[in-house]
Design an enzyme around this catalytic site. Structure first.
Site, PDB file in Angstrom:
ATOM      1  N   ASP A  49      27.145  -7.004  42.758  1.00 54.35           N
ATOM      2  CA  ASP A  49      27.817  -7.819  43.714  1.00 54.35           C
ATOM      3  C   ASP A  49      27.533  -9.077  43.371  1.00 54.35           C
ATOM      4  OD1 ASP A  49      28.898  -8.977  45.783  1.00 54.35           O
ATOM      5  OD2 ASP A  49      27.461  -7.951  47.309  1.00 54.35           O
ATOM      6  N   GLU A  91       9.523 -27.760  24.972  1.00 53.37           N
ATOM      7  CA  GLU A  91       8.254 -27.643  25.286  1.00 53.37           C
ATOM      8  C   GLU A  91       7.966 -27.722  26.930  1.00 53.37           C
ATOM      9  OE1 GLU A  91       6.760 -31.388  23.100  1.00 53.37           O
ATOM     10  OE2 GLU A  91       8.056 -30.745  21.519  1.00 53.37           O
ATOM     11  N   GLU A  94       5.996 -27.989  30.034  1.00 52.49           N
ATOM     12  CA  GLU A  94       4.721 -28.198  30.518  1.00 52.49           C
ATOM     13  C   GLU A  94       4.612 -27.615  31.863  1.00 52.49           C
ATOM     14  OE1 GLU A  94       3.825 -32.261  28.224  1.00 52.49           O
ATOM     15  OE2 GLU A  94       4.778 -32.535  30.258  1.00 52.49           O
ATOM     16  N   GLU A 119      -2.966 -30.164  28.694  1.00 56.59           N
ATOM     17  CA  GLU A 119      -1.950 -31.535  28.651  1.00 56.59           C
ATOM     18  C   GLU A 119      -2.941 -32.749  29.245  1.00 56.59           C
ATOM     19  OE1 GLU A 119       0.144 -33.775  28.025  1.00 56.59           O
ATOM     20  OE2 GLU A 119       1.291 -32.445  26.445  1.00 56.59           O
ATOM     21  N   GLU A 144       0.320 -26.814  28.070  1.00 54.27           N
ATOM     22  CA  GLU A 144       1.607 -26.844  27.199  1.00 54.27           C
ATOM     23  C   GLU A 144       1.293 -25.899  26.325  1.00 54.27           C
ATOM     24  OE1 GLU A 144       3.480 -30.494  25.714  1.00 54.27           O
ATOM     25  OE2 GLU A 144       4.007 -29.612  24.187  1.00 54.27           O
ATOM     26  N   HIS A 204      10.412 -31.535  27.037  1.00 51.73           N
ATOM     27  CA  HIS A 204      10.834 -32.129  25.984  1.00 51.73           C
ATOM     28  C   HIS A 204      11.867 -31.113  24.914  1.00 51.73           C
ATOM     29  CE1 HIS A 204       7.100 -35.105  26.257  1.00 51.73           C
ATOM     30  NE2 HIS A 204       8.035 -35.166  27.345  1.00 51.73           N
ATOM     31  N   ARG A 249       6.671 -43.549  21.948  1.00 48.55           N
ATOM     32  CA  ARG A 249       6.981 -42.428  23.201  1.00 48.55           C
ATOM     33  C   ARG A 249       7.641 -42.817  24.490  1.00 48.55           C
ATOM     34  NH1 ARG A 249       4.094 -37.336  21.943  1.00 48.55           N
ATOM     35  NH2 ARG A 249       3.261 -37.627  19.851  1.00 48.55           N
ATOM     36  N   GLU A 258      14.165 -35.683  19.837  1.00 42.51           N
ATOM     37  CA  GLU A 258      13.527 -35.027  20.843  1.00 42.51           C
ATOM     38  C   GLU A 258      14.138 -35.855  22.360  1.00 42.51           C
ATOM     39  OE1 GLU A 258       9.118 -34.960  20.542  1.00 42.51           O
ATOM     40  OE2 GLU A 258       9.011 -35.868  22.638  1.00 42.51           O
ATOM     41  N   ARG A 262      13.255 -36.489  25.868  1.00 36.43           N
ATOM     42  CA  ARG A 262      12.096 -36.485  26.605  1.00 36.43           C
ATOM     43  C   ARG A 262      12.603 -36.590  28.128  1.00 36.43           C
ATOM     44  NH1 ARG A 262       7.375 -37.413  24.133  1.00 36.43           N
ATOM     45  NH2 ARG A 262       6.434 -38.449  26.004  1.00 36.43           N
TER      46      ARG A 262
END
Ligand code: GLU
Ligand code: MG
Length: 445
Positions: free
Chosen positions: A53, A132, A134, A189, A196, A245, A317, A334, A336
């Site tokens: 349903d 990735e 976390e 982490e 992670e 990420h 980063r 990547e 982020r």
């Protein structure tokens, strides 16, 4: 080519003594739903005849058109290693179809396939995703409810005794390996209680399936250790939040990584630059999808390794997109900003459509931002064409609402249901009185 056929699945079920099969799919908001059927119904399920349903699932269909069918993806056949009581359970991840057999336009997984097939029409064979996610581990109270107490005070790459969750994390890894995951690393982490576990990249639809199963496994094993695992993006203020990420690359029909060019700047191909430009052009519009909760925006602030500005860099980063050092088949971008509260099928449909728009229209990526953007003023950044991500869910929803590209990547059904539900969610938050306000104003006013 499929790993399994209906016949090999029937044989495997018999050989392993499977009693129940979970038919799983994901709703609009990323929640995994499942219908469990006894093994006697397996053949019917494999013949795409299992009805459910749809009107009872958030954001699916209206009562009048409620019957829907589950079409199992044979490649996702998995027999769970552990028995539940006496029962042996297997699962199949399904696409949702209408009773006339056509794919349901509101099914996030089928919708992602639609964008993947647009990608194939442009000459690519595969989008790879390495995610990735976390997460935090909190203690449970006597009633089994999550508390705000973390279970450890470890930091990045710490060992026990600081990292008290080491055993729990190891058990999660072992269970994932039993389920066929190739685990590349598992570590504590930066924040206390934060972890992670990295698993190998895969084709985007399979990778999204893996993210969904990963969350289930992490939560289940954590509970066995008396802990509560949460993928909430920012469970505690003042420390890092949890991101997801997303490492992305496209492969050509020749099987080569289309993002790699040994002669390109930073060994990135023109395709990679166009894709990157598409992502940066549309990221503010797909942030409501990649970061879909009120809480997501508490993570996207300066000082906690989460991105705030729309920029990229091969080295540092702080920007939104980083180019990890791996080259050749491993070349990737990547992203982020994405957080684990997202519905991965929707996030990847939006990201892929954004990147492909860059490829189709040969959009040009801005210069890399190799300096620390957090030390600049807004005016300095704007002079370089660098803008901030939306500051809250409301701004993100308004931007999504204005974006034809992202709305069409989701399709009319999903985008309108998503926007309606999320505006309501934001309004509920806007009109609620929060603990912070009471603390700040009650005794003052
Ligand atoms: N937890 C950080 C975030 O919110 C990322 C830390 C890292 O670089 O892995 O995105
Ligand atoms: Mg991390």
């Amino acid at each position: 080519m499929s790993k399994y056929t209906k016949e090999t699945i029937m044989e495997s079920a018999k050989a392993e003594g499977v009693n129940f099969i979970r038919l799983m799919f994901t709703d609009l908001f990323g929640a995994i739903k499942n219908v469990e059927v006894p093994a006697s119904q397996l053949e019917k399920a494999l013949n795409n005849q299992m009805m459910f349903d749809g009107s009872s699932i958030d954001g699916f269909v209206r009562i009048q058109e409620s019957d829907m069918l589950l079409f199992p993806d044979l490649d996702t056949w998995l027999v769970f290693p552990e028995t539940h009581g006496k029962a042996k359970v297997a699962r199949l991840i399904c696409d949702v179809h209408m009773t006339d057999g056509t794919p349901f336009i509101g099914d996030p997984r089928s919708n992602l396939r639609r964008i993947v097939s647009e990608m194939k029409d442009l000459g690519f064979s595969q989008m790879s995703l390495g995610a990735e996610p976390e997460f935090f581990l909190f203690q449970l109270d006597e009633e089994g409810m999550p508390t705000k107490k973390l279970n450890d005070h470890g930091g990045y790459f710490d060992f026990a005794p600081l990292d008290l969750a080491e055993n729990c994390r190891r058990d999660i890894v072992l269970e994932l390996e039993r389920l066929g995951y190739e685990i590349e690393a598992a570590h504590h982490e930066v924040a206390p209680g934060q972890h992670e576990i990295n698993f190998k990249y895969a084709d985007v639809v399979a990778a999204c399936d893996k993210i969904q199963t990963f969350k289930l496994v992490v939560k289940t094993i954590a509970r066995k250790h008396g802990l509560y695992a949460t993928f909430m993006p920012k469970p505690l203020s003042g420390i890092n939040g949890s991101g997801m990420h997303s490492n992305i690359s496209l492969f050509g029909k020749d099987g080569n990584n289309a993002f790699y060019d040994p002669k390109g700047e930073y060994e990135l191909s023109e395709t990679a630059y166009h894709f990157l430009a598409g992502v940066l052009t549309h990221v503010r519009s797909f942030t409501a999808i990649a970061n879909p909760t009120v809480n997501s925006y508490k993570r996207l602030v300066a000082g906690y390794e989460a991105p705030v500005y729309v920029a990229w860099s091969p080295s540092n980063r702080s920007p939104l997109v980083r180019i990890p050092a791996t080259r050749g088949m491993g070349t990737r971008i990547e992203i982020r900003s994405v957080d684990p509260s997202t519905n991965p099928y929707l996030a990847m449909a939006a990201i892929l459509a954004a990147g492909l728009d860059g490829v189709k229209n040969k959009l040009q990526a801005p210069a890399a931002a190799n300096d620390n953007l957090y030390q600049k003023t807004d005016a300095e950044l704007q002079a370089r064409g660098i803008y901030a991500l939306p500051a809250d869910l409301k701004e993100a929803l308004d931007l999504l609402n204005e974006s034809d590209l992202v709305k069409s990547a989701l399709g009319e059904h999903i985008s309108s249901k998503f926007l309606k539900a999320k505006y309501e969610e934001y309004d509920e938050y806007r009109t609620a009185v929060h603990a912070w306000e009471l603390k700040r104003y009650m005794s003052l006013l």
